[in-house]
Design an enzyme around this catalytic site. Structure first.
Site, PDB file in Angstrom:
ATOM      1  N   ALA A   1       0.825  -1.223   0.000  1.00  0.00           N
ATOM      2  CA  ALA A   1       0.000   0.000   0.000  1.00  0.00           C
ATOM      3  C   ALA A   1       0.858   1.271   0.000  1.00  0.00           C
ATOM      4  CB  ALA A   1      -0.919   0.003   1.225  1.00  0.00           C
ATOM      5  N   PRO A   2       0.401   2.342  -0.638  1.00  0.00           N
ATOM      6  CA  PRO A   2      -0.889   2.491  -1.323  1.00  0.00           C
ATOM      7  C   PRO A   2      -0.995   1.768  -2.665  1.00  0.00           C
ATOM      8  CG  PRO A   2       0.369   4.529  -1.416  1.00  0.00           C
ATOM      9  CD  PRO A   2       1.144   3.610  -0.542  1.00  0.00           C
ATOM     10  N   GLY A   3       0.107   1.337  -3.260  1.00  0.00           N
ATOM     11  CA  GLY A   3      -0.028   0.455  -4.407  1.00  0.00           C
ATOM     12  C   GLY A   3       0.521   0.948  -5.728  1.00  0.00           C
ATOM     13  N   ASN A   4       1.250   2.058  -5.729  1.00  0.00           N
ATOM     14  CA  ASN A   4       1.787   2.540  -7.005  1.00  0.00           C
ATOM     15  C   ASN A   4       2.774   1.548  -7.619  1.00  0.00           C
ATOM     16  OD1 ASN A   4       0.307   4.842  -7.064  1.00  0.00           O
ATOM     17  ND2 ASN A   4       1.950   6.201  -6.386  1.00  0.00           N
ATOM     18  N   LYS A   5       3.607   0.940  -6.768  1.00  0.00           N
ATOM     19  CA  LYS A   5       4.583  -0.014  -7.323  1.00  0.00           C
ATOM     20  C   LYS A   5       3.886  -1.312  -7.707  1.00  0.00           C
ATOM     21  CE  LYS A   5       8.308   2.172  -4.758  1.00  0.00           C
ATOM     22  NZ  LYS A   5       7.528   2.893  -3.743  1.00  0.00           N
TER      23      LYS A   5
ATOM     24  N   ARG B   1      -4.716   0.819   5.260  1.00  0.00           N
ATOM     25  CA  ARG B   1      -3.921   0.987   4.031  1.00  0.00           C
ATOM     26  C   ARG B   1      -4.250  -0.122   3.024  1.00  0.00           C
ATOM     27  NH1 ARG B   1       0.455   4.586   4.268  1.00  0.00           N
ATOM     28  NH2 ARG B   1       1.804   3.288   3.007  1.00  0.00           N
TER      29      ARG B   1
ATOM     30  N   ASP C   1       9.638  -2.963  -0.443  1.00  0.00           N
ATOM     31  CA  ASP C   1       9.713  -1.504  -0.300  1.00  0.00           C
ATOM     32  C   ASP C   1       9.168  -1.180   1.085  1.00  0.00           C
ATOM     33  OD1 ASP C   1       9.985   1.208  -1.297  1.00  0.00           O
ATOM     34  OD2 ASP C   1       7.815   1.231  -1.597  1.00  0.00           O
TER      35      ASP C   1
ATOM     36  N   CYS D   1      12.597   5.105   0.608  1.00  0.00           N
ATOM     37  CA  CYS D   1      12.578   6.532   0.262  1.00  0.00           C
ATOM     38  C   CYS D   1      13.327   7.278   1.362  1.00  0.00           C
ATOM     39  CB  CYS D   1      11.168   7.063   0.031  1.00  0.00           C
ATOM     40  SG  CYS D   1      10.044   6.774   1.389  1.00  0.00           S
TER      41      CYS D   1
END
Ligand code: SAM
Length: 314
Positions: free
Chosen positions: A105-109, A132, A174, A230
């Site tokens: 989550a949130p799930g972009n990758k 999430r 991640d 990050c």
């Protein structure tokens, strides 16, 4: 929080969701809206990214959050650096592919992995936080990801011996981090706590990050593991990789770092040599520096099963 001046130098990155349509179609649509394929720092200019396929760059103050293309899942608002992990992992795109996103989550990758897989095979997406997890499911539905099985569970509690995971070859990791690389743009959803560089907190995060890598290495068929944060702190980046390389899983020759030519070779900013055991290890690592790279601060590494790494020529 106040706006960060470095944000003015970061273009508005838009990933074209190739699960829905092509970059060519997206480019035509933006041109029909009056944009010119030129330079994202010109008014109404935009450009294709030089490193990541399907990524477009727009002027920093461009807003897409109310755009129908965003609500239809045709475009994903994702920073360039955050596109690196799925791209470096390079998941297979066929019906037998089995991949894990361990911290989704949130799930972009996750939606990026799905796009690179051509929405084929199976992508397990773990998220332990219930709220999430809800966001993840909404996001995956919007991005029309049909090969993803979201799982509301702690990745650490999944058994690598489970038959469902017997064919997993690629894992994206991640995990939660200090978030110290995130450049505040005010409109970004910053979910991490403010980073104060507290070494004790960083050590705790690093211990958890290392456990996650070691768990991923237990999956019997896994060939590639992308580990990213990050964060800009070596404690969560080079040091976690260094510790992983010193574990039995790596010392016994099962896994090693992928060489530079498998990890965005054209990207100039690499790992910090003073923080790794060997200079080649730093070359294998990718860093993004906020303020210098027109991205958020970021770190990416790729572990590969030893038998897959071609011998270096003498
Ligand atoms: N990859 C995501 C993306 O690009 O949208 C961002 C992931 S965020 C940095 C880390 C996420 O992992 C958080 O949502 C956190 O709740 C989740 N998480 C942390 N530890 C976990 C674990 N052991 N198992 C599953 N999810 C975990």
């Amino acid at each position: 929080r106040t706006a960060d001046v470095r944000a003015e130098k970061i273009p508005r990155y838009v990933r074209v969701n190739s699960t829905c349509w092509s970059t060519e179609e997206a480019v035509k649509t933006f041109i029909s809206r009056g944009y010119r394929l030129s330079n994202p720092f010109e008014e109404k200019g935009f450009a294709k990214d030089e490193h990541i396929r399907d990524l477009l760059l727009f002027p920093p103050d461009t807003q897409f959050s109310d755009d129908p293309l965003y609500h239809e899942g045709k475009i994903i608002l994702q920073d360039k650096a955050s596109c690196f992990p799925a791209y470096v992992l390079a998941p297979p795109a066929h019906d037998r592919a089995v991949v894990i996103d361990a911290t989704a989550a949130p799930g972009n990758k996750t939606s990026h992995l799905c796009a690179l897989m051509g929405n084929k095979g199976k992508l397990f997406a773990f998220e332990r936080d219930r709220k999430r997890f809800g966001t993840l499911k909404t996001m995956l539905a919007r991005a029309r990801c049909t090969n993803v099985e979201p799982v509301n569970a702690d990745f650490m509690t999944t058994s690598p011996a489970d038959a469902r995971f017997a064919a997993v070859t690629h894992i994206l990791l991640d995990p939660s981090c200090s978030g110290s690389g995130i450049v505040n743009r005010l409109d970004y959803l910053v979910e991490s706590e403010a980073d104060d560089g507290n070494e004790e907190r960083l050590q705790k995060l690093a211990s958890f990050q290392l456990l996650m890598i070691r768990h991923a290495m237990k999956f019997p068929a896994v060939q590639r593991i992308a580990y990213s944060t990050c964060s800009v702190h070596a404690t969560e980046n080079e040091h976690v990789v260094r510790e992983a390389l010193r574990t039995d899983e790596c010392a016994a020759g099962k896994f090693r770092l992928a060489p530079r030519d498998m990890v965005l070779p054209a990207w100039p900013r690499r790992g910090l040599p003073a923080e790794t055991d060997a200079p080649d290890d730093a070359e294998s690592l990718v860093r993004c520096s906020p303020g210098e790279d027109a991205t958020n601060g970021f770190f990416v590494s790729l572990f590969v099963r030893e038998s897959l790494v071609p011998e270096a020529a003498d």
